[in-house]
Design a protein around this motif. Structure first.
Motif, mmCIF file in Angstrom:
data_model
loop_
_atom_site.group_PDB
_atom_site.id
_atom_site.type_symbol
_atom_site.label_atom_id
_atom_site.label_comp_id
_atom_site.label_asym_id
_atom_site.label_seq_id
_atom_site.Cartn_x
_atom_site.Cartn_y
_atom_site.Cartn_z
ATOM 1 N N TYR A 53 44.715 38.024 31.840
ATOM 2 C CA TYR A 53 44.201 38.523 33.105
ATOM 3 C C TYR A 53 45.199 39.450 33.778
ATOM 4 O O TYR A 53 46.415 39.228 33.751
ATOM 5 C CB TYR A 53 43.904 37.363 34.063
ATOM 6 N N GLU A 54 44.675 40.504 34.382
ATOM 7 C CA GLU A 54 45.399 41.347 35.318
ATOM 8 C C GLU A 54 44.461 41.595 36.485
ATOM 9 O O GLU A 54 43.550 42.429 36.401
ATOM 10 C CB GLU A 54 45.834 42.662 34.680
ATOM 11 N N ARG B 225 41.327 41.182 38.508
ATOM 12 C CA ARG B 225 39.958 40.764 38.200
ATOM 13 C C ARG B 225 39.531 41.110 36.772
ATOM 14 O O ARG B 225 38.445 40.733 36.352
ATOM 15 C CB ARG B 225 38.984 41.410 39.188
ATOM 16 N N ASP B 226 40.365 41.846 36.062
ATOM 17 C CA ASP B 226 40.004 42.286 34.719
ATOM 18 C C ASP B 226 40.901 41.605 33.691
ATOM 19 O O ASP B 226 41.884 40.949 34.048
ATOM 20 C CB ASP B 226 40.136 43.805 34.613
ATOM 21 N N VAL B 227 40.563 41.756 32.412
ATOM 22 C CA VAL B 227 41.351 41.140 31.352
ATOM 23 C C VAL B 227 41.639 42.162 30.251
ATOM 24 O O VAL B 227 40.861 43.093 30.017
ATOM 25 C CB VAL B 227 40.639 39.920 30.716
ATOM 26 N N VAL C 246 34.050 37.265 26.792
ATOM 27 C CA VAL C 246 34.228 37.843 28.121
ATOM 28 C C VAL C 246 32.909 38.423 28.596
ATOM 29 O O VAL C 246 32.205 39.107 27.840
ATOM 30 C CB VAL C 246 35.319 38.937 28.113
ATOM 31 N N LEU D 138 31.049 40.093 32.494
ATOM 32 C CA LEU D 138 31.246 40.494 33.875
ATOM 33 C C LEU D 138 30.241 39.789 34.781
ATOM 34 O O LEU D 138 29.058 39.691 34.461
ATOM 35 C CB LEU D 138 31.074 42.011 34.018
ATOM 36 N N ARG E 9 33.972 40.595 38.477
ATOM 37 C CA ARG E 9 35.138 40.025 37.810
ATOM 38 C C ARG E 9 34.837 39.792 36.336
ATOM 39 O O ARG E 9 33.678 39.602 35.955
ATOM 40 C CB ARG E 9 35.532 38.675 38.431
ATOM 41 N N SER E 10 35.885 39.777 35.535
ATOM 42 C CA SER E 10 35.756 39.382 34.140
ATOM 43 C C SER E 10 35.873 37.868 34.041
ATOM 44 O O SER E 10 36.842 37.282 34.536
ATOM 45 C CB SER E 10 36.853 40.031 33.295
ATOM 46 N N GLY F 41 38.949 34.660 37.008
ATOM 47 C CA GLY F 41 39.864 35.564 37.681
ATOM 48 C C GLY F 41 40.484 34.981 38.926
ATOM 49 O O GLY F 41 41.519 35.459 39.393
#
Length: 283
Positions: free
Chosen positions: A41-42, A44-46, A95, A97, A101-102, A183
């Motif tokens: 994770y970074e 809200r995304d991965v 994964v 959405l 968020r992911s 997230g």
């Protein structure tokens, strides 16, 4: 059987030995050699890395051990195929959405009959591959979708309630150890898995927490995670203990929520109503 691993840290950390240990079980020490994946994770995304091949001899795994991104939340999975061909589409973690968020999901166990027993709104979320684990994820997101209509993280108690009820449905079908992240928080559900005695029984997941004092050294490596030890809190969840340190087993039906390296709350859905709080773990 498949192998699961998750990391939650209060400060960015990098997977090293933990990923290597899990990878060794994917082809060398264990039978899980049909694919591997890890989601970092970074926000809200991965960043998602997957391969439908043994992790133990993967050049990409070796690269990630030294050059992989630092993260506060990661989920990894080593696959032993029981349903669906060996392919990228069937390689976890999965994964999707939702709510801006992911969302990430990884599962260990067999869920025969999930196609009929757990309804999936296929118009909302379609499976790419053929695994029961991906079907479970699609069904879970359908249950959670109404909570995410406003685009911000719903109250933790509401998410725990949905997850606990859903986990109970999965346990009725078969082993249902899973890791799920949105997230905002990491959720770990323990059930049962094939043990050395040849029986399928708890524990299916183990958990460990480490709190580093504020005046500790600048950095350290513990259980394969490079962390800043000046006040950092770290939680690991894995199918089996990765070190000789004390790990706490999750009981069958036990669900915990974790954020920023701290175990927030949990629920044992086999002995308490869904959403009932329990004391925080001290691992």
């Amino acid at each position: 059987m498949c192998e699961l691993l998750a990391l939650s840290s209060s400060r960015p950390a990098r997977l090293t030995f933990s990923l290597h240990t899990l990878a060794a079980r994917g082809g060398l020490l264990g039978r899980s050699h049909d694919g591997w994946g890890v989601a970092f994770y970074e926000g809200r995304d991965v960043a998602l890395f997957r391969e439908p091949r043994p992790a133990a001899d993967s050049a990409l795994v070796n690269f990630l051990q030294t050059q992989g991104p630092a993260t506060g939340l990661a989920i990894s999975h080593i696959r032993h195929a029981t349903r669906g061909e060996v392919s990228l589409a069937n390689t976890q973690p999965f994964v999707r959405l939702l709510g801006g968020r992911s969302h990430v999901f990884a599962h260990n166990g067999d869920l025969p009959g999930i196609d009929c027993a757990v309804p999936v709104d296929r118009a909302a979320s379609r499976a790419v591959g053929q695994t029961d684990s991906e079907l479970a994820f699609c069904a879970l997101l359908a249950r959670l979708s109404t909570l995410w209509l406003e685009g911000r993280a719903p109250p933790l108690e509401r998410r725990l309630s949905v997850l606990a009820a859903f986990a109970a449905e999965l346990r009725a079908l078969g082993p249902a150890n899973f890791l799920y992240a949105d997230g905002d928080a990491l959720f770990a559900h323990g059930d049962r898995r094939l043990q050395h005695n040849g029986r399928s029984e708890p524990p299916g997941l183990w958990i460990r927490q480490r709190n580093c004092p504020p005046d500790a050294a600048a950095s350290d490596q513990d259980a394969g995670v490079v962390v800043h030890t000046d006040g950092t809190s770290v939680v690991w969840v894995a199918s089996v203990p990765l070190t000789d340190d004390p790990w706490q087993p999750l009981a069958s039906g036990e669900l915990v929520a974790i954020r920023d390296g701290r175990i927030l709350t949990g629920d044992s859905t086999t002995s308490a109503p869904a959403g009932a709080a329990r004391a925080d773990h001290a691992v």
